[in-house]
Design an enzyme around this catalytic site. Structure first.
Site, mmCIF file in Angstrom:
data_model
loop_
_atom_site.group_PDB
_atom_site.id
_atom_site.type_symbol
_atom_site.label_atom_id
_atom_site.label_comp_id
_atom_site.label_asym_id
_atom_site.label_seq_id
_atom_site.Cartn_x
_atom_site.Cartn_y
_atom_site.Cartn_z
ATOM 1 N N LYS A 197 0.518 -1.531 0.038
ATOM 2 C CA LYS A 197 -0.091 -0.241 -0.178
ATOM 3 C C LYS A 197 1.013 1.558 -0.064
ATOM 4 O O LYS A 197 1.653 1.225 1.088
ATOM 5 C CB LYS A 197 -0.759 0.146 1.219
ATOM 6 N N ASP A 215 -3.658 4.034 -1.632
ATOM 7 C CA ASP A 215 -4.759 4.753 -1.201
ATOM 8 C C ASP A 215 -4.144 6.692 -0.909
ATOM 9 O O ASP A 215 -3.958 6.810 0.058
ATOM 10 C CB ASP A 215 -4.061 4.708 0.095
ATOM 11 N N LYS A 221 -6.954 8.097 -1.313
ATOM 12 C CA LYS A 221 -8.741 8.548 -0.948
ATOM 13 C C LYS A 221 -9.233 9.588 -1.528
ATOM 14 O O LYS A 221 -8.955 10.405 -0.706
ATOM 15 C CB LYS A 221 -8.574 8.986 0.711
ATOM 16 N N HIS A 224 -11.523 12.990 -3.237
ATOM 17 C CA HIS A 224 -12.595 13.171 -2.552
ATOM 18 C C HIS A 224 -13.008 14.873 -4.012
ATOM 19 O O HIS A 224 -12.959 15.649 -2.902
ATOM 20 C CB HIS A 224 -13.104 13.827 -1.551
ATOM 21 N N ASP A 225 -13.739 15.166 -4.866
ATOM 22 C CA ASP A 225 -13.385 16.034 -5.388
ATOM 23 C C ASP A 225 -14.728 16.085 -6.224
ATOM 24 O O ASP A 225 -16.231 14.989 -5.975
ATOM 25 C CB ASP A 225 -12.580 16.062 -6.281
ATOM 26 N N PRO A 263 -17.457 14.975 -9.508
ATOM 27 C CA PRO A 263 -17.354 14.064 -10.055
ATOM 28 C C PRO A 263 -15.525 14.246 -11.003
ATOM 29 O O PRO A 263 -15.468 13.229 -11.533
ATOM 30 C CB PRO A 263 -18.228 14.003 -10.830
ATOM 31 N N ASN A 264 -16.324 15.086 -11.960
ATOM 32 C CA ASN A 264 -15.208 15.219 -13.285
ATOM 33 C C ASN A 264 -13.783 15.012 -12.762
ATOM 34 O O ASN A 264 -13.237 14.654 -13.558
ATOM 35 C CB ASN A 264 -15.971 16.737 -13.789
ATOM 36 N N THR A 265 -13.914 16.378 -12.267
ATOM 37 C CA THR A 265 -12.201 16.548 -11.187
ATOM 38 C C THR A 265 -11.874 15.402 -10.757
ATOM 39 O O THR A 265 -10.509 13.962 -11.236
ATOM 40 C CB THR A 265 -12.098 17.423 -10.126
ATOM 41 N N THR A 298 -11.904 5.726 10.437
ATOM 42 C CA THR A 298 -11.878 5.027 11.503
ATOM 43 C C THR A 298 -11.636 5.959 12.548
ATOM 44 O O THR A 298 -11.467 5.852 13.968
ATOM 45 C CB THR A 298 -10.942 4.052 11.842
ATOM 46 N N ARG A 358 -3.733 -6.289 14.367
ATOM 47 C CA ARG A 358 -2.730 -6.551 15.115
ATOM 48 C C ARG A 358 -2.548 -7.683 15.796
ATOM 49 O O ARG A 358 -3.287 -8.356 15.932
ATOM 50 C CB ARG A 358 -2.939 -5.657 16.804
ATOM 51 N N GLN A 377 -4.061 3.275 17.031
ATOM 52 C CA GLN A 377 -5.231 2.727 16.715
ATOM 53 C C GLN A 377 -6.178 1.905 17.650
ATOM 54 O O GLN A 377 -5.735 1.543 18.608
ATOM 55 C CB GLN A 377 -5.485 0.729 16.049
ATOM 56 N N ARG A 380 2.763 -1.440 11.443
ATOM 57 C CA ARG A 380 4.206 -0.667 11.851
ATOM 58 C C ARG A 380 3.887 -2.177 12.571
ATOM 59 O O ARG A 380 5.111 -2.594 12.768
ATOM 60 C CB ARG A 380 3.114 0.518 13.364
HETATM 61 O O1 C5P Z 1 0.508 1.015 11.265
HETATM 62 P P1 C5P Z 1 -0.506 0.245 11.347
HETATM 63 O O2 C5P Z 1 -1.043 -0.959 10.861
HETATM 64 O O3 C5P Z 1 -1.716 0.971 11.924
HETATM 65 O O4 C5P Z 1 -1.020 1.228 9.972
HETATM 66 C C1 C5P Z 1 -2.496 1.093 9.121
HETATM 67 C C2 C5P Z 1 -2.519 2.034 7.681
HETATM 68 O O5 C5P Z 1 -3.882 1.939 7.121
HETATM 69 C C3 C5P Z 1 -1.818 3.424 7.693
HETATM 70 O O6 C5P Z 1 -0.818 3.764 6.725
HETATM 71 C C4 C5P Z 1 -3.083 4.128 7.815
HETATM 72 O O7 C5P Z 1 -3.083 5.499 7.409
HETATM 73 C C5 C5P Z 1 -3.953 3.067 6.967
HETATM 74 N N1 C5P Z 1 -5.437 3.311 7.545
HETATM 75 C C6 C5P Z 1 -6.528 3.148 8.540
HETATM 76 N N2 C5P Z 1 -7.329 3.338 9.225
HETATM 77 C C7 C5P Z 1 -8.045 4.072 8.374
HETATM 78 C C8 C5P Z 1 -7.469 3.794 6.593
HETATM 79 C C9 C5P Z 1 -6.409 3.704 6.017
HETATM 80 O O8 C5P Z 1 -5.024 2.887 9.642
HETATM 81 N N3 C5P Z 1 -9.634 3.699 8.524
#
Ligand code: C5P
Length: 239
Positions: free
Chosen positions: A37, A64, A66, A68-69, A71-73, A124, A186, A195, A216
């Protein structure tokens, strides 16, 4: 349906990223060539070249960004991303069904192929309280997630990014073929970092996650290859 472990390569430079990926070779014992990713930090720092470089090494790529704009852009931006040959990319479902449909059009190549397109429902990091008080969305966060996932399905998208704890709920509401990509994973014996709604690779599989995104626990591990292989074994149930 394909299931895989995606490593979140949250590094700030090309050199650091490539050095990290260098250790995942079959000769070193890597169970798979990792799905990678690439997020905003690395893409903005290293540019499209990092995507081409990682792709040329044989990795699948989830870009990744994400979007958000209007539709045309978004349609035009997706057309550019499609040319980078990534395997999956994403946008915010909050951009509406019209925006998601436009994105899909932009992403589709002249030969009809395209990367997978998935939508972020509610981040999240957004709590129900903030969503209601700051965004004035007077619904529960779970109802919002299911509604946004349904909108993404109506627009023709392939799936959503959500917490692994929400994957079952999304599948029940939208259908088992609708892909769930889940960060927030995790190991049972490691810390949560920042998280909150987390679960283990094995539990994520049981709940219905198709792709887990792990950063991580792998990138900051003393032995990233061993951590990656452990993730793959747990998520894909390899003994
Ligand atoms: O290090 P870790 O396992 O927490 O990384 C999770 C990855 O997923 C990060 O790149 C984070 O930006 C991404 N992410 C997230 N929660 C979301 C969307 C993306 O943790 N809702």
């Amino acid at each position: 349906m394909a299931k895989d472990v995606i490593i979140a390569c949250d590094f700030s430079s090309k050199a650091e990223t490539l050095e990290f990926l260098d250790c995942f070779t079959p000769e070193n014992g890597s169970l798979r060539r990792p799905y990678v990713k690439i997020g905003m930090e690395l893409f903005y720092a290293a540019g499209p070249e990092i995507v081409r470089e990682i792709k040329s090494r044989g990795h699948n790529i989830f870009l990744d960004l994400k979007l958000h704009d209007i539709p045309n852009t978004v349609k035009k931006a997706m057309k550019v991303l499609s040319g980078l040959n990534v395997d999956m990319t994403n946008l915010h479902a909050a951009g509406t069904i019209d925006m998601m449909k436009a994105a899909l059009e932009g992403l589709t190549r002249p030969d009809g192929t395209r990367p997978l397109l998935v939508a972020v429902t509610q981040l999240t990091s957004t709590s129900q309280e903030r969503m209601q008080n700051e965004l004035l969305i007077n619904a529960t966060i779970n109802d919002t997630i299911v509604k946004y996932a349904s909108n993404a399905a109506v627009a023709g998208l392939d799936g959503v990014v959500c917490s692994p704890l929400e994957a079952g709920m999304v599948k029940s509401a939208v259908g088992s073929d609708f892909i769930t990509i889940t960060p927030g994973v995790r190991f049972a014996d490691s810390g949560a970092d920042d998280q909150v709604r987390i679960t283990t690779p094995a539990k994520a599989r049981e709940i219905g996650s198709d792709y887990i995104v792990v950063g991580r626990p792998i990138t900051a591990a003393s032995d990233p290859l061993e951590a990656y292989n452990r993730c793959v074994r747990e998520f894909l149930d390899i003994k």
